[in-house]
Design a protein around this motif. Sequence first.
Motif, PDB file in Angstrom:
ATOM      1  N   UNK A   1       0.813  -1.209   0.000  1.00 56.32           N
ATOM      2  CA  UNK A   1       0.000   0.000   0.000  1.00 56.32           C
ATOM      3  C   UNK A   1       0.853   1.269   0.000  1.00 56.32           C
ATOM      4  N   UNK A   2       2.050   1.194   0.585  1.00 57.66           N
ATOM      5  CA  UNK A   2       2.890   2.380   0.710  1.00 57.66           C
ATOM      6  C   UNK A   2       4.278   2.085   0.157  1.00 57.66           C
ATOM      7  N   UNK A   3       4.899   3.135  -0.361  1.00 58.93           N
ATOM      8  CA  UNK A   3       6.266   2.992  -0.846  1.00 58.93           C
ATOM      9  C   UNK A   3       7.208   2.903   0.346  1.00 58.93           C
ATOM     10  N   UNK A   4       8.095   1.907   0.316  1.00 60.29           N
ATOM     11  CA  UNK A   4       9.032   1.707   1.421  1.00 60.29           C
ATOM     12  C   UNK A   4      10.447   2.021   0.965  1.00 60.29           C
ATOM     13  N   UNK A   5      11.362   2.149   1.919  1.00 60.70           N
ATOM     14  CA  UNK A   5      12.747   2.503   1.562  1.00 60.70           C
ATOM     15  C   UNK A   5      13.477   1.331   0.909  1.00 60.70           C
ATOM     16  N   UNK A   6      13.030   0.114   1.209  1.00 61.43           N
ATOM     17  CA  UNK A   6      13.656  -1.042   0.591  1.00 61.43           C
ATOM     18  C   UNK A   6      13.217  -1.214  -0.857  1.00 61.43           C
ATOM     19  N   UNK A   7      13.867  -2.123  -1.558  1.00 65.59           N
ATOM     20  CA  UNK A   7      13.525  -2.415  -2.944  1.00 65.59           C
ATOM     21  C   UNK A   7      12.368  -3.413  -2.971  1.00 65.59           C
ATOM     22  N   UNK A   8      11.287  -3.060  -3.641  1.00 67.26           N
ATOM     23  CA  UNK A   8      10.092  -3.898  -3.701  1.00 67.26           C
ATOM     24  C   UNK A   8       9.941  -4.472  -5.098  1.00 67.26           C
ATOM     25  N   UNK A   9       9.963  -5.805  -5.197  1.00 67.43           N
ATOM     26  CA  UNK A   9       9.866  -6.485  -6.487  1.00 67.43           C
ATOM     27  C   UNK A   9       8.544  -7.237  -6.549  1.00 67.43           C
ATOM     28  N   UNK A  10       7.804  -7.030  -7.620  1.00 71.60           N
ATOM     29  CA  UNK A  10       6.536  -7.715  -7.829  1.00 71.60           C
ATOM     30  C   UNK A  10       6.681  -8.754  -8.933  1.00 71.60           C
ATOM     31  N   UNK A  11       6.428 -10.016  -8.597  1.00 72.89           N
ATOM     32  CA  UNK A  11       6.355 -11.069  -9.623  1.00 72.89           C
ATOM     33  C   UNK A  11       4.908 -11.137 -10.086  1.00 72.89           C
ATOM     34  N   UNK A  12       4.659 -10.834 -11.353  1.00 69.52           N
ATOM     35  CA  UNK A  12       3.304 -10.730 -11.889  1.00 69.52           C
ATOM     36  C   UNK A  12       3.049 -11.893 -12.850  1.00 69.52           C
ATOM     37  N   UNK A  13       2.107 -12.774 -12.477  1.00 67.95           N
ATOM     38  CA  UNK A  13       1.862 -13.945 -13.319  1.00 67.95           C
ATOM     39  C   UNK A  13       0.379 -14.157 -13.624  1.00 67.95           C
ATOM     40  N   UNK A  14      -0.475 -13.193 -13.255  1.00 65.75           N
ATOM     41  CA  UNK A  14      -1.900 -13.320 -13.543  1.00 65.75           C
ATOM     42  C   UNK A  14      -2.275 -12.335 -14.638  1.00 65.75           C
ATOM     43  N   UNK A  15      -2.479 -12.862 -15.843  1.00 67.35           N
ATOM     44  CA  UNK A  15      -2.751 -11.984 -16.982  1.00 67.35           C
ATOM     45  C   UNK A  15      -4.091 -11.281 -16.861  1.00 67.35           C
ATOM     46  N   UNK A  16      -5.029 -11.860 -16.135  1.00 68.06           N
ATOM     47  CA  UNK A  16      -6.332 -11.230 -15.955  1.00 68.06           C
ATOM     48  C   UNK A  16      -6.218  -9.868 -15.267  1.00 68.06           C
ATOM     49  N   UNK A  17      -5.150  -9.645 -14.535  1.00 74.21           N
ATOM     50  CA  UNK A  17      -5.008  -8.398 -13.797  1.00 74.21           C
ATOM     51  C   UNK A  17      -4.499  -7.255 -14.660  1.00 74.21           C
ATOM     52  N   UNK A  18      -3.947  -7.556 -15.835  1.00 71.20           N
ATOM     53  CA  UNK A  18      -3.348  -6.485 -16.635  1.00 71.20           C
ATOM     54  C   UNK A  18      -3.896  -6.394 -18.049  1.00 71.20           C
ATOM     55  N   UNK A  19      -4.625  -7.405 -18.477  1.00 65.35           N
ATOM     56  CA  UNK A  19      -5.104  -7.428 -19.862  1.00 65.35           C
ATOM     57  C   UNK A  19      -6.578  -7.038 -19.915  1.00 65.35           C
ATOM     58  N   UNK A  20      -6.987  -6.478 -21.055  1.00 65.20           N
ATOM     59  CA  UNK A  20      -8.393  -6.121 -21.257  1.00 65.20           C
ATOM     60  C   UNK A  20      -9.138  -7.339 -21.799  1.00 65.20           C
ATOM     61  N   UNK A  21      -9.358  -8.318 -20.960  1.00 61.57           N
ATOM     62  CA  UNK A  21     -10.058  -9.542 -21.356  1.00 61.57           C
ATOM     63  C   UNK A  21     -11.346  -9.657 -20.554  1.00 61.57           C
ATOM     64  N   UNK A  22     -12.326 -10.297 -21.144  1.00 67.01           N
ATOM     65  CA  UNK A  22     -13.632 -10.415 -20.500  1.00 67.01           C
ATOM     66  C   UNK A  22     -13.576 -11.332 -19.287  1.00 67.01           C
ATOM     67  N   UNK A  23     -14.402 -11.011 -18.318  1.00 67.36           N
ATOM     68  CA  UNK A  23     -14.524 -11.827 -17.105  1.00 67.36           C
ATOM     69  C   UNK A  23     -15.861 -12.549 -17.047  1.00 67.36           C
ATOM     70  N   UNK A  24     -16.652 -12.473 -18.110  1.00 63.90           N
ATOM     71  CA  UNK A  24     -18.034 -12.941 -18.057  1.00 63.90           C
ATOM     72  C   UNK A  24     -18.167 -14.445 -17.839  1.00 63.90           C
ATOM     73  N   UNK A  25     -17.131 -15.226 -18.165  1.00 61.10           N
ATOM     74  CA  UNK A  25     -17.212 -16.667 -17.976  1.00 61.10           C
ATOM     75  C   UNK A  25     -16.955 -17.088 -16.526  1.00 61.10           C
ATOM     76  N   UNK A  26     -16.480 -16.153 -15.710  1.00 61.69           N
ATOM     77  CA  UNK A  26     -16.162 -16.468 -14.325  1.00 61.69           C
ATOM     78  C   UNK A  26     -17.388 -16.254 -13.437  1.00 61.69           C
TER      79      UNK A  26
END
Length: 236
Positions: A1-26
Amino acid sequence: FFKVRGKTILFLQNRYLIDHVTLKKWPRIKQINFLVQRFWLRRLIKNCSLVIVQTNSMKRIFRENINNVLPIDVISLASNVTSYPRKLLDIPSMKNKNDKFAYIASGDPHKNHLSLIEALVILSKELIYPTLYLTLDVNNSFELLSHIENTKEKYNINVVNKGFMEHDDVLLLYKEIDALIFPSELESFGLPLIEARLAGLPIIASELDYVRDVVDPEYTFNPSSPQSIARAIKRF
């Protein structure tokens, strides 16, 4: 939620979170879950120092839809990822009269099992009956499995659900089949594609970027067309 002084690395592996794809089947609750996570990611991604994804497609989608300045690295996390051929030099000869295929996937909507089953129905009407092995968890895919059982009874297609499989058992299954078939409509990283290559198997897959990110399949199809899938199986 907040920027910290340490280095923050995000491993992103869920395409539904970044792509403009439909969610209607869920299911509705899952749609709400995805929408909340999408909002969270877009608003707070600025607090990350670095994003890691596994394919160039994921990097492109992130740049286009989320953030075009944040540092992002493409690091494939599969074991032995550099030691497999993208394309087979020679396609192995068929060992059986009725070819055996496997689709290593969960029952999530984007995995596209319904189109694959419909392709087998199309082939059955031409008296072609390949065997298809699935890895659907019986506890999480009840409706899909019920549909498959009803279709099997009606059209006599050869579908065998192995249920949820441990990784070592999946590797053994690769030795029993003639090819991997992979009709998924979207992936952040198609690990079974690489595993099939390591096993020396031909691949029949969707003609989509996520596939070409990691392999050059022997045969491809339009994943939204059961007829196209059926024709690819026939070509094989």
